[in-house]
Design a protein around this motif. Structure first.
Motif, PDB file in Angstrom:
ATOM      1  N   PHE A  31       0.783  -1.227   0.000  1.00  0.00           N
ATOM      2  CA  PHE A  31       0.000   0.000   0.000  1.00  0.00           C
ATOM      3  C   PHE A  31       0.823   1.290   0.000  1.00  0.00           C
ATOM      4  O   PHE A  31       0.269   2.347  -0.252  1.00  0.00           O
ATOM      5  CB  PHE A  31      -0.929   0.029   1.225  1.00  0.00           C
ATOM      6  CG  PHE A  31      -1.908  -1.095   1.258  1.00  0.00           C
ATOM      7  CD1 PHE A  31      -2.942  -1.161   0.342  1.00  0.00           C
ATOM      8  CD2 PHE A  31      -1.797  -2.102   2.192  1.00  0.00           C
ATOM      9  CE1 PHE A  31      -3.852  -2.204   0.364  1.00  0.00           C
ATOM     10  CE2 PHE A  31      -2.701  -3.153   2.227  1.00  0.00           C
ATOM     11  CZ  PHE A  31      -3.724  -3.212   1.312  1.00  0.00           C
ATOM     12  N   ARG A 109       3.707   0.369  -9.092  1.00  0.00           N
ATOM     13  CA  ARG A 109       2.895   0.099  -7.906  1.00  0.00           C
ATOM     14  C   ARG A 109       3.007   1.273  -6.945  1.00  0.00           C
ATOM     15  O   ARG A 109       4.093   1.767  -6.675  1.00  0.00           O
ATOM     16  CB  ARG A 109       3.407  -1.182  -7.232  1.00  0.00           C
ATOM     17  CG  ARG A 109       2.588  -1.684  -6.054  1.00  0.00           C
ATOM     18  CD  ARG A 109       1.279  -2.274  -6.517  1.00  0.00           C
ATOM     19  NE  ARG A 109       0.558  -2.870  -5.402  1.00  0.00           N
ATOM     20  CZ  ARG A 109       0.659  -4.141  -5.033  1.00  0.00           C
ATOM     21  NH1 ARG A 109       1.474  -4.941  -5.685  1.00  0.00           N
ATOM     22  NH2 ARG A 109      -0.056  -4.608  -4.039  1.00  0.00           N
ATOM     23  N   ASN A 110       1.848   1.717  -6.428  1.00  0.00           N
ATOM     24  CA  ASN A 110       1.799   2.786  -5.420  1.00  0.00           C
ATOM     25  C   ASN A 110       2.430   4.097  -5.894  1.00  0.00           C
ATOM     26  O   ASN A 110       2.975   4.858  -5.086  1.00  0.00           O
ATOM     27  CB  ASN A 110       2.469   2.332  -4.114  1.00  0.00           C
ATOM     28  CG  ASN A 110       1.768   1.142  -3.492  1.00  0.00           C
ATOM     29  OD1 ASN A 110       0.548   1.053  -3.530  1.00  0.00           O
ATOM     30  ND2 ASN A 110       2.538   0.219  -2.949  1.00  0.00           N
ATOM     31  N   PHE A 135      -3.197  -0.334  -7.419  1.00  0.00           N
ATOM     32  CA  PHE A 135      -3.566  -0.868  -6.118  1.00  0.00           C
ATOM     33  C   PHE A 135      -3.494  -2.392  -6.092  1.00  0.00           C
ATOM     34  O   PHE A 135      -3.622  -3.005  -5.050  1.00  0.00           O
ATOM     35  CB  PHE A 135      -4.987  -0.403  -5.764  1.00  0.00           C
ATOM     36  CG  PHE A 135      -5.419  -0.747  -4.376  1.00  0.00           C
ATOM     37  CD1 PHE A 135      -4.796  -0.193  -3.276  1.00  0.00           C
ATOM     38  CD2 PHE A 135      -6.459  -1.649  -4.160  1.00  0.00           C
ATOM     39  CE1 PHE A 135      -5.192  -0.507  -1.990  1.00  0.00           C
ATOM     40  CE2 PHE A 135      -6.869  -1.969  -2.877  1.00  0.00           C
ATOM     41  CZ  PHE A 135      -6.230  -1.398  -1.788  1.00  0.00           C
TER      42      PHE A 135
END
Length: 304
Positions: A31, A109-110, A135
């Motif tokens: 995350f 990612r992220n 996500f």
């Protein structure tokens, strides 16, 4: 040191500590920690090269209208279902003007930015948040003709939206179509969120429908639909506040149906739901606690 480890409970403490640290790392990796995988090509595609240049003298801009030779957008705001709804009616002369952009011009990612920041960086006239591809590690990602991810979602929640080079929408199941098999459709964009709201002019959800794993209640929403060739509807609704309850998927689908859309598709909603027009965010993005834009992976926009 040997005496320290001779006590069994101390091994338990160490194991618990390592397990906790591993769990925290997984959460951060999933995350928080940005992972850049591929930079976006800045050179225009063949489709973009074929699109006419903008004649700035022909541009008309008001509070709710943008119009030039190639793009015509009209914004309507109204109340329905105890909710504030923002509708952009979009007419284009070429699918090249229906574009996407990734946060930081980077696939990964992220990696996130506010919808308004990505839109401003790409001189968007109109923009909404996209499918928040970053996500998760699965779901097709094809943007502006380039494939970034070819890992399909599993059956059950795998309806994706394909926009071809002519600008036409079609919905398919990722688990039933390898991305290579879609090349004959000349894909321009593929979004991996869903579900489909309208197909062939018919509503595809009901009052019990909700995104997999989410509670069945009204929420801020973002979705896009097609009425006819190069004629689209973008809808964003406010929600999770005393002033605006939000829409169910069925209510959202009804809005597209009433506007004669033949296809409509749900994008990321909740705190991500944002509509940007003529340099400003025109809705009220919120997570239910405060009015604030959420940073997202990507946007859908109209512009040059």
């Amino acid at each position: 040191m040997i005496k320290f480890f001779s006590k069994p409970y101390r091994w338990t403490v160490i194991f618990t500590l390592l397990l906790t640290m591993s769990f925290i790392f997984v959460l951060l990796d999933t995350f928080v920690i940005p992972k850049s995988i591929q930079s976006v090509e800045t050179e225009p595609t063949d489709t973009e090269k074929a699109a006419p240049e903008l004649n700035k003298s022909a541009v008309v801009i008001t509070d709710n209208i943008y119009k030039d030779e190639n793009i015509k957008i009209t914004i309507e705001t109204y109340r329905e279902y105890d909710t504030t709804i923002y509708v952009a009616d979009v007419q284009l002369t070429d699918a090249a003007y229906l574009k996407t952009a990734l946060a930081g011009n980077t696939y990964g990612r992220n990696i996130t930015e506010k919808t308004s920041a990505i839109a401003a960086a790409h001189n968007a006239v109109l923009a909404v948040n996209g499918d928040y591809y970053g996500f998760r590690d699965y779901g097709y990602v094809l943007r502006n003709g380039t494939v970034y991810r070819n890992i399909a979602r599993s059956a059950g929640d795998d309806e994706a939206l394909l926009v071809d080079e002519e600008g036409n929408f079609s919905v398919f199941h990722e688990s039933q179509a390898g991305i290579e098999s879609l090349y004959n459709k000349n894909p321009w964009q593929i979004f991996s969120f869903g579900p489909a709201l309208v197909k062939n002019g018919q509503i595809m959800v009901d009052s019990t429908s909700e995104i997999s794993g989410k509670s069945m209640r009204s929420n801020p929403r973002t979705a896009i639909g097609q009425i006819s060739s190069l004629h689209y509807i973008f809808i964003v609704s406010d929600g999770r506040t005393n002033e605006s309850a939000g829409l169910s998927l069925f209510e959202l689908a009804q809005e597209f149906k009433e506007k004669d859309c033949i296809t409509a598709y749900n994008l990321d909603g909740g705190g991500s739901s944002t509509m940007y027009f003529n340099g400003e965010v025109i809705n009220n993005p919120t997570d239910g606690r405060r009015i604030k834009e959420r940073e997202v992976s990507d946007i859908v926009y109209c512009g040059y």
